[in-house]
Scaffold this motif. Sequence first.
Motif, PDB file in Angstrom:
ATOM      1  N   ASN A 830       0.711  -1.119   0.506  1.00  0.00           N
ATOM      2  CA  ASN A 830       0.393   0.220   0.190  1.00  0.00           C
ATOM      3  C   ASN A 830       0.668   1.911   0.212  1.00  0.00           C
ATOM      4  OD1 ASN A 830      -2.387  -1.671  -0.371  1.00  0.00           O
ATOM      5  ND2 ASN A 830      -2.503  -1.452   2.126  1.00  0.00           N
ATOM      6  N   GLN A 831       2.047   0.938   0.570  1.00  0.00           N
ATOM      7  CA  GLN A 831       2.712   2.306   0.132  1.00  0.00           C
ATOM      8  C   GLN A 831       3.199   3.041  -1.052  1.00  0.00           C
ATOM      9  OE1 GLN A 831       6.127  -0.022   1.848  1.00  0.00           O
ATOM     10  NE2 GLN A 831       5.812   0.498   4.260  1.00  0.00           N
ATOM     11  N   ALA A 832       3.390   4.467  -1.419  1.00  0.00           N
ATOM     12  CA  ALA A 832       3.757   4.903  -2.396  1.00  0.00           C
ATOM     13  C   ALA A 832       4.576   4.549  -2.554  1.00  0.00           C
ATOM     14  CB  ALA A 832       3.282   6.392  -2.173  1.00  0.00           C
ATOM     15  N   ILE A 833       4.806   5.233  -4.334  1.00  0.00           N
ATOM     16  CA  ILE A 833       5.738   4.506  -5.166  1.00  0.00           C
ATOM     17  C   ILE A 833       5.806   6.013  -6.389  1.00  0.00           C
ATOM     18  CG2 ILE A 833       4.923   2.897  -6.919  1.00  0.00           C
ATOM     19  CD1 ILE A 833       7.693   1.190  -6.066  1.00  0.00           C
ATOM     20  N   ASN A 834       7.245   6.648  -6.368  1.00  0.00           N
ATOM     21  CA  ASN A 834       6.848   7.994  -7.179  1.00  0.00           C
ATOM     22  C   ASN A 834       6.977   6.999  -8.689  1.00  0.00           C
ATOM     23  OD1 ASN A 834       9.805   8.107  -8.528  1.00  0.00           O
ATOM     24  ND2 ASN A 834      10.932   8.565  -6.586  1.00  0.00           N
ATOM     25  N   GLY A 835       6.690   7.763  -9.152  1.00  0.00           N
ATOM     26  CA  GLY A 835       6.769   7.521 -10.974  1.00  0.00           C
ATOM     27  C   GLY A 835       7.832   7.386 -11.637  1.00  0.00           C
ATOM     28  N   ALA A 836       9.256   7.688 -11.798  1.00  0.00           N
ATOM     29  CA  ALA A 836      10.611   7.062 -12.005  1.00  0.00           C
ATOM     30  C   ALA A 836      10.474   5.741 -11.929  1.00  0.00           C
ATOM     31  CB  ALA A 836      11.298   8.500 -12.225  1.00  0.00           C
ATOM     32  N   LEU A 837      10.594   5.836 -10.483  1.00  0.00           N
ATOM     33  CA  LEU A 837      10.656   4.066  -9.929  1.00  0.00           C
ATOM     34  C   LEU A 837      10.318   3.486 -10.882  1.00  0.00           C
ATOM     35  CD1 LEU A 837      13.267   4.436  -7.752  1.00  0.00           C
ATOM     36  CD2 LEU A 837      11.887   4.103  -5.919  1.00  0.00           C
ATOM     37  N   TYR A 838       9.199   3.789 -10.615  1.00  0.00           N
ATOM     38  CA  TYR A 838       7.922   2.709 -10.785  1.00  0.00           C
ATOM     39  C   TYR A 838       8.369   1.906 -12.695  1.00  0.00           C
ATOM     40  CZ  TYR A 838       3.650  -0.016 -12.464  1.00  0.00           C
ATOM     41  OH  TYR A 838       2.528  -1.497 -11.987  1.00  0.00           O
ATOM     42  N   GLN A 839       8.729   3.156 -12.981  1.00  0.00           N
ATOM     43  CA  GLN A 839       8.597   2.894 -14.525  1.00  0.00           C
ATOM     44  C   GLN A 839      10.461   1.946 -14.686  1.00  0.00           C
ATOM     45  OE1 GLN A 839       9.884   6.221 -16.859  1.00  0.00           O
ATOM     46  NE2 GLN A 839       8.886   5.364 -18.822  1.00  0.00           N
ATOM     47  N   LYS A 840      11.245   1.977 -14.057  1.00  0.00           N
ATOM     48  CA  LYS A 840      12.554   1.169 -13.625  1.00  0.00           C
ATOM     49  C   LYS A 840      12.210   0.050 -13.369  1.00  0.00           C
ATOM     50  CE  LYS A 840      16.504   2.586 -11.725  1.00  0.00           C
ATOM     51  NZ  LYS A 840      17.159   3.256 -11.107  1.00  0.00           N
ATOM     52  N   MET A 841      11.450  -0.103 -12.251  1.00  0.00           N
ATOM     53  CA  MET A 841      10.712  -1.239 -11.636  1.00  0.00           C
ATOM     54  C   MET A 841      10.464  -2.013 -13.121  1.00  0.00           C
ATOM     55  SD  MET A 841      10.038  -0.591  -7.887  1.00  0.00           S
ATOM     56  CE  MET A 841       8.421  -2.205  -8.225  1.00  0.00           C
ATOM     57  N   ALA A 842       9.555  -1.382 -13.869  1.00  0.00           N
ATOM     58  CA  ALA A 842       8.296  -1.815 -14.580  1.00  0.00           C
ATOM     59  C   ALA A 842       9.505  -2.796 -15.354  1.00  0.00           C
ATOM     60  CB  ALA A 842       8.269  -1.531 -14.964  1.00  0.00           C
ATOM     61  N   LEU A 843      10.556  -2.257 -16.661  1.00  0.00           N
ATOM     62  CA  LEU A 843      11.805  -2.896 -16.717  1.00  0.00           C
ATOM     63  C   LEU A 843      12.381  -3.159 -16.675  1.00  0.00           C
ATOM     64  CD1 LEU A 843      12.273  -1.952 -19.899  1.00  0.00           C
ATOM     65  CD2 LEU A 843      14.033  -0.490 -18.839  1.00  0.00           C
ATOM     66  N   LYS A 844      12.962  -3.678 -14.895  1.00  0.00           N
ATOM     67  CA  LYS A 844      14.092  -4.205 -15.174  1.00  0.00           C
ATOM     68  C   LYS A 844      13.227  -6.062 -14.611  1.00  0.00           C
ATOM     69  CE  LYS A 844      16.496  -4.376 -11.478  1.00  0.00           C
ATOM     70  NZ  LYS A 844      16.721  -2.851 -10.378  1.00  0.00           N
ATOM     71  N   ILE A 845      11.560  -5.725 -14.406  1.00  0.00           N
ATOM     72  CA  ILE A 845      10.928  -6.751 -13.914  1.00  0.00           C
ATOM     73  C   ILE A 845      10.904  -7.311 -15.703  1.00  0.00           C
ATOM     74  CG2 ILE A 845       8.669  -7.932 -13.715  1.00  0.00           C
ATOM     75  CD1 ILE A 845       9.031  -5.676 -11.393  1.00  0.00           C
TER      76      ILE A 845
END
Lengths: 860, 608
Positions: A830-845
């Motif tokens: 439920n914790q919030a996450i910032n957009g750029a970080l999320y993008q990076k994460m998604a790419l790596k996954i």
Amino acid sequence: MLLSEQDQLLSYNGEVLVFQLSNPKPAEEADDKTMNLCVRRMAFNRDTKLFVQKSSGLLSMRASHSKIEMVCCSCTTDSRTGIILPCVLMKKKKRNNIKYFVLLLHSSNQFEQSFYFKLDYELKEDIRLFAGPSVLWRHTNKLFYISSNTCVVQSAPVQLSSVVWTGEIVGEGTVVLGIRTACLPETEDADGCSVSDRAIWGSEFFGYAIQTQKMLTGTCFMPHAYSRVVSSVHICKSERWKKQLRISLVAITHKKQLIWFQSGVPKGVCDLPYEKPCSVNPAVTSSNDLLFVVSFASGNSCVVQRRDCLQVASKWQKVKCVLVDDFIGSGSEQLLLLFKDDSNTDVLSTFKITDLGEVNYASGINYKHDVPAAEGLQENGLLTVRALETRLQAGWTSVRELQQHLGLQKRVILESCRALIDLVEERTHVLPNAKEEGLVSLWDDVENPPHSLSKETSLASEVPEHCTEELWQRVVGDSLVVGVKLTESFYLSLSDVSLSLVMDQDFSSISPIIKCQSKIIKLNKAFSSLAVSSSQIEPPPKKIKLDLHSKNDVRKEFPKRSSRIQLDGAKTVTAVTSLSPLLAFHRVCCVVLLHASKQNHQNESLQQSKKITVLCGKILLSLEDISNGRYSVKMLRDNSHCTGSVEDMLAVLAVSVRFSFQIVSSDCTLTRVSSWLQGEMECTPFEECQDNIFCHKAGDVHGTIFNWTLKNPFEGLLTIFCRNLTVLFQCLHSLTRVLPPSCRVKLLRSGSKAVLTEQLALALEKEMLTWKNSLFLKETKAENSLTWGNESGKKINNAPLASLLDTEEGVQQFRKNLQNEREESVRSMNQAINGALYQKMALKIAEAQLSSDMTVWRLS
Amino acid sequence: GEARQVRRQQRDEFGELLLRIRGLPAALPALPLELTVIYNSLLFTVRASDSAIKGEAEGIRQGLLRVLEACGACGQHLGTEELWQKVLQEVTVEELQAPLHRLGALQAAWWLAAGRLGSVAGLFELLSTAEEPGRSHCSEGQNKLLSLIKAWRVPPEGASLPLVQSAKDLKEILCTAAAFLQGLQELEAGNFPTALSLLQEAAGGFCSKKILAQIYTCLGCCAQRMGKPQTALQHLKRALQVDFQCLPALSHAAAVYHELGETDVELQALTLLYEALGKNPPAAASSSSCFPMRTELLVHTPVLTSLLRHQHPSEVKYLLAQRCLQDGRVADAVEHYLDFLSLLQEGLQQQVPLDGSSALPRIPEVFLEAASALEQAGRHQDAIAVCEEVIRRTADLVPRVLRVEERLEQPECSSPGAELAGGLLSQKKESLCCLAWRAAGYLHQGWAWAKLGESKEAVTQFSRCLSDLLRLQLHGSGVKPTENLQAEVEVLQKIRLLSLIGRGMQFLELGRHKEALLDFQHSLQISPGDPAAASYLVQTLWKLNRKQEAAAQWQKLSQSSPGEDGQQGRPLPLYLVLCLEQAMFPHSEPLARSIQDYLGTAAQDTSR
């Protein structure tokens, strides 16, 4: 009334005729003696089961100063009436003058002299009585005959060694089948008489038609090859078909065989039980079987039956004679066996009538019967059939029962399935989306092993110098191979390695970049050893099974495993390009560049890996060098090894097409493959690299490199490096003839299965770690998250899963733990996450998933 | 089914073809064909029967005779080996060499199967010298037969005459079989290192999964006998990896673990074995369809059969029970024993292999062991019931009087009555066994009642035991029983001892000290110096207030005890072990103290 040796027996119209020659007044002087030829007609009485005399006849002959004998008797056609009559050939010997005369016996028991002839020699060999009546005999390789019509002895224009048969053949009249020394016309090609037959056996069959005085070809009876062994023949059937004579016959041979021929081709063979068969006669019995009665010189007899195949149905010893006729008046023929018996010589007192079926009459108890089992053949057969029928029925019933049972089982299974589905649906209904979270938190307990790995390997990549060890070039066929050997440590830090060749000179008109194909070749220097470990050393006791929950073991094991994949040999990058375009320049200098992307392991993100290009050196190509063979590959066979530099081999590997085959044998060990490689393909291993073996076999396959590694005795991987597909097919063709039939050969698209599996495991692990890391990124974590993350891991570590689940309390506790974790992870999600970080994460996954998907595809 | 039918048909048709060929005089141009037909026909025969090869290959002999016939020679009177020699040495026709060599390989197969290794070696010597004379083979250290077979050059296969199975195949099979067979021979002879290397050679050869597993099993046994349990385990594991149906490997592994003293693993292995035995093996699918000639058809020696003996589920169950009991896992032992007994209920004949090689003891002993386990588990009533069964069954089997006489001691081997005496002896032995079981049944019951606190009942049972034992009459007390019967007599004496001690203890319990004293004295007569009996005697004397005697006895006991503590002679039957433990004297410490006190005061008294 005693039966002497000179007496003759003949069956005629269901009766037995006994011919006896006797001297009624033995006391009288020799001058004036008469001889009586007496015939008695004996018939079988079914009630008393004995032969009784029906009538008798007598012929008195004056025999002053001469000796009268019976030569033989037979039933032949009287040509005047066409009636078949019993007929006896008599001999009257008076000094050197021998008179032969033929007597016919009429139904009134009157004898009639048909004709006579005089000879100055005695008839001994192959005497036959036949229609006419006529007499035929052989004397000193010549064939003579006389008939009642001509009363003149005639001779046939043939030299012969024996007569095997005399009788009627459709359209030819009386024919004599004989054997003579082969007389070979020089140009003989037709008639199916092969030259080799004659060369070997030197004698042949011939047929001679007496009426027409014409020769028949012997091949329509039997192959000439048999002429040396056949002793007697019976022709069963002869017919004309399209003017061709078609004959079916049985022959008995000195090789103790009875052979059935049809149109000159052997159709059936049967071994006879005794030596020296001398005659064969047919009998048609009630069960419509064709029987062949074979008599032997030793006095034995046997009967051969023709059903599916020829087989000896019965055999007897000490048989005086076997007559065939309808003695009991049943409408079919029976065999009458008369036995030699010293004690009881009364005529027809010891006999046996049989048709090997239902008819069985025997007199006395003194007859010898060799095979009591065969006696009840028919009966036994019947019983067996009955038993078999019962068994069949029982079997059928049990099959039905089994089918019913199977049906029942199927229904039960279906029912269970339905119940299961219901159950499953119910559960999902009760527990929606609970599983997913539970799974995620379960994975948490893995202690970040990849970190340790990346740390260790990244150390090496700090050294950018000395990245290449060696640069070389080779010419293989029409290709130029350039190779760069990389240092191990350097290679490990790279990915996507390739070479490119750039022309050094400036040719303005063409692009300086040469199109080439890059390959990375790994060489295992280590020997592959599957062999049972040396017998002399006792290994230490097996290690305790690796406990995944203890941290130390994981740490220890992990780097080892990864190193096995990557650190096992020198790596060489090669570039292959077409040679001829380069040669157009006569002399050309190329710069060799190495491209790679250097990975930065400390930060797992791919964006940070940077592309690098390293200058490896220059190569100089000149037509002169190539003509001198300076760069050519030299592979020579030296005893059991192949001499040649590693570069030579690498060059061959680089230009070859590579195919890997997984060979699995379900049952047999795969020793054949290595014996095939070393034997048929004449392969020898490289000195430097024993795994790869080089094919020295002359022809297309020469120069092919094989790599054969056994995973276990029943599974192995054969890698073939070949010039082209034709060679591949040649190799495979040769291989398939050697492999056991139960082998399965499967083409592996890329890499060996084991390596791919390991890669997949690593990829999946990486994917999992990526997931985990992104979920617990430092940036997203609340200050306490780190602590609870470790805590939950510890909890599970402390209590091994299996033991927890053994008891009810354990399960309860486990459930509680799970619940806690789930809540915690929900909290963290439920914790919030910032957009750029999320993008990076998604790419790596996505990248991680892509790589594991790729491996899965290559594996399938 | 159908495939079988087809094979039989193939065999018959080839037989027929051969018959036709033999119907003609032998001729050189036709002989290569004929010999090839013989070769194929024999292989088809093997394939149709699909069982181990036995006897002589008559077809080969006939073929050789035909060769001689074609050459104008005769060899009817020669043995097959001499025939081969004559043919190979005298017939030099080029075209005949290849078919003759192939036939030779088949002959070798037949001889290997018959265990005639010498003949095989001779034949291959002939085959090799026929090819190239003067070549020396057999390098140092290598097996002669193997190197001979390997040196044989397989004749190239002609395209015109197809073979059912290539000679190359045969050669490989012969190699494996020869190595395997010789390995087994060496194993039997006790030359383990040679056996090991031969078996390893065999394991590297061409063979089927089944055979490979068997070879590994033999390797395992060999290593075990060499005292290398870990290597043995590795080999046995490999055997199971190759073919899990090779269950003997599993039982051997259990034996190795037993040797290593790893009871946990051993029990696991036995459990697994029991489970695996309960499952039907999957039908051996295509194993036989591949090749007519296979290694398994050639190797069938008694050693192999004994090494690969399939254990019966009941045997495994018993082993499990026994091992648990020995190891003190009482609950498991009870479970297994009860399982075993229920297996027996299902039918003795089907459940128990009655051949001599079985690991099972006699059934009454199993019952007694089960009773022992039940007793240890505290299920005394059940133990009593089980013993009752033994007692009931043996009631009619024990004669009123059982005399063990001196006459049986030296059965004169040469005398005509020796056989009779032998029969008598075994009968006597059987009676002794029955008596022992019956007495042991009462003994167990006595102890069980004692445990239940029913001292009177216990005394009754012990007395029954003792009165039964009176049936045994030893001829002269000093005379040692005959060698053959000694074990049985020793067991009986032990039972008597334990029974006397047990009854004495119960008398003590009931306060009938004098009777107890009598029993303990008796037991000391039977087994002088027995620590338990002596201790009880001391205690009883003490209780009877005959303190001086007690002290004297105690001193005697404490002097002799340390030396004679260990069990000498044969180990006791498993079913008596518990009774022995129960008969141990429990209060030796306090008794010793009180006696020492007494002695101390007595010494003081005298010194004073």
